[in-house]
Design an enzyme around this catalytic site. Structure first.
Site, PDB file in Angstrom:
ATOM      1  CB  THR A 139     -12.735  -5.551   3.291  1.00 15.70           C
ATOM      2  OG1 THR A 139     -12.917  -5.089   4.755  1.00 15.70           O
ATOM      3  CG2 THR A 139     -14.224  -5.138   2.664  1.00 15.70           C
ATOM      4  CG  ASN A 165     -12.150  -1.940  -5.909  1.00 18.86           C
ATOM      5  OD1 ASN A 165     -13.033  -2.466  -5.623  1.00 18.86           O
ATOM      6  ND2 ASN A 165     -11.391  -2.166  -7.051  1.00 18.86           N
ATOM      7  CB  ALA A 214     -13.725  -5.969  -5.086  1.00 14.80           C
ATOM      8  CD  GLU A 215      -8.552  -3.658  -4.939  1.00 15.71           C
ATOM      9  OE1 GLU A 215      -7.288  -3.327  -4.527  1.00 15.71           O
ATOM     10  OE2 GLU A 215      -8.938  -3.441  -6.284  1.00 15.71           O
ATOM     11  CG  MET A 216      -7.883  -2.077   1.365  1.00 16.41           C
ATOM     12  SD  MET A 216      -6.329  -0.851   0.925  1.00 16.41           S
ATOM     13  CE  MET A 216      -6.100  -0.096   2.491  1.00 16.41           C
TER      14      MET A 216
END
Lengths: 342, 342
Positions: free
Chosen positions: A93, A133, A135-137
């Site tokens: 993100t 997460n 590192a993600e959403m």
């Protein structure tokens, strides 16, 4: 087995390796280890309904499930690109890169476990991972994701239809179930399936040659079943250590040294469309991936024509995209409070 | 690879498959995945010394480490029978049968994990398992085993020599370390090792043919490295479900459904001497074992001559027993209190 294969091969070569003869050279018993893909990948725990699929498709495309409203499931697993984003590792993100290559979401439901390291049991559980997460959403919690969805008034009746028996249909679990139901129909039957079903003209002579090299070299031991993968863990670098040892694989999930460098064997379906390859995205081309697997897993250096034949055969695993099914849906609109809901 | 192999095979067949020509038909690159056995299987955590070996040998043969003083390590892993007892499953201290076939203790130290399900990291840890397993040697606790050994006066100086820096050398951990050190030299180099080291006359033409069928069929993907096994887990029944589903394998140790029916791939060294086969002892002969592996793991039905060739080649993995090393030692005598020590 060998003698028959050699006899058949010699015959095929003598006759110019036409498709009909080359096909004879494939050990029909060997084909038993492969299976045509199921069109419906069902789950007792999450029966698939049209209403769940409808909701799941919306959620799959809804970037409001990410902290900065900039990433949806489809960002890293774009359905019109065979469910993989073409990146070595995907952007999260805030533009930061994740650690592992995003695997395709097509046929993901048929994998024996989810993620490269198997840390989720099924697609329903998997779907809940990237949303929170960092590192993600990067939603700060499941509760935050639920609050975000609740703030969008149009979702309430759609959740109600998808989960008619639930007192409180909008839950993190049901978000996962809806996305999972949608994913359980992301299936792309291919020429390979026609071949397995008996249409021996479905593969070219070179493709059949590739299948035979693939099988004779041992690739089929792990890349097996309906997914040609997705049914076991295997240690990467069995014969020659994997160059990149920074990712310890399943050991990072289980904390067991016995799981060092074990990863789920990925499916080969649509593999021609889903590069770069491996958990670390370290092979840019299918040719490179085939050569690296032969070297690190099998201790074999394949001839160029053998690699080319395998690559050709892998092309037969590419199916047609279900364009109607994956058409981005119209999403329910924000309410006046949605933007302020953390 | 294929073309060369076919050409070489055709040549070999034309020339009557003499050993020298048949050898040419083995892909030399394929041999990279195998390695000669190390003569010394060492461990940083437990440096092997002559004193430790001496003690470990005694403990290995000492039935006083079992509740009823009737079973030693050697009972289920008899060293003069290649470290396996020939039973489907072994008898425990009250004659009850265990659940799994006793694997050979030769080369056990080189396995990547111990037990069929990997629940011990190394032979030192493994050694402590059966002593207190109610179905095996059935001591009620590690403390009981230590008390039993302490009651035998002659052991004290021997432990002191083996563990000179320990304030209190007789401990359960040191029992495991001594047995482990002894096991780290249970190694039987074989004709196969001579072949790998370059002596191409070490295998017969039929054995080389067996090696080629083994490799071409995919067996070598899992049965690889110096042990031809012992380096990974694999699911038994990948292609055709295993008939006996009562033992869930590694899942019983990890409680993870992802590990259902996973077992450690066993070594093939000395396999001709260590039947019956598999975790459940369900194959009485090597021929049966080879056929079942081909069917359940590879989806292949091998021809009788192919099975015979593989079985012949497996015979080349049998090494000579280290008769001096495994000679049962004189054990320290009971004290007047030993018999009464629980």
């Amino acid at each position: 087995m060998k003698q028959k294969m050699i006899a058949a091969t010699t015959l095929a070569l003598a006759l110019g390796a036409s498709s009909a003869y080359a096909e004879e050279a494939v050990n029909p018993r060997l084909l038993r280890r492969f299976k045509p893909i199921r069109v419906e990948i069902d789950s007792d725990q999450n029966p698939v309904t049209g209403e769940k699929i409808n909701l799941g498709r919306m959620l799959y495309f809804d970037a409001r499930l990410s902290q900065n409203r900039d990433l949806s499931c489809n960002s890293c697993h774009p359905l019109d690109k065979y469910g993989a984003d073409g990146e070595v590792t995907s952007k999260g993100t805030k533009g930061q890169r994740g650690k592992r290559n995003s695997p395709t979401v097509y046929h993901a439901a048929a994998n024996f476990v989810q993620f490269w390291d198997g840390r989720a049991r099924d697609v329903e559980e998997q779907a809940g991972g990237p949303i929170v997460n960092p590192a993600e959403m990067a939603m700060s919690s499941p509760a935050e994701a639920v609050a975000r969805i609740r703030s969008i008034p149009g979702y309430a009746p759609i959740f109600k239809k998808a989960f008619p028996d639930a007192a409180d249909p909008i839950s993190y679990e049901n978000i996962g179930k809806a996305i999972g139901a949608f994913e359980r129909r992301l299936v792309t039957p291919a020429r390979w399936d026609r071949f397995l079903e008996g249409d021996k003209t479905a593969l070219s002579a070179q493709e059949i040659e590739g299948l035979r090299v693939f099988s004779n070299s041992g690739c089929m031991v792990c890349h097996t079943g309906e997914l040609l993968g997705g049914s076991m863990y295997q240690r990467v670098g069995v014969v020659e250590p994997w160059p990149n040892q920074s990712d310890r694989g399943r050991a990072e999930a289980t904390k067991s040294s016995a799981d060092e460098m074990y990863f789920k064997v990925p499916t080969l379906r649509n593999v021609a469309m889903t590069g770069p390859y491996f958990h670390d995205g370290s092979a840019p081309t299918l040719k490179d991936a085939v050569e690296k697997m032969a070297k690190h897993q099998l201790g074999v250096t394949l001839e160029d024509n053998e690699v080319a034949a395998i690559v050709a055969w892998l092309g037969s695993l590419t199916g047609a995209l279900p364009l109607d099914y994956i058409k981005p849906p119209v999403l329910p609109k924000d309410s006046t409070v949605t933007a302020s809901v953390k």
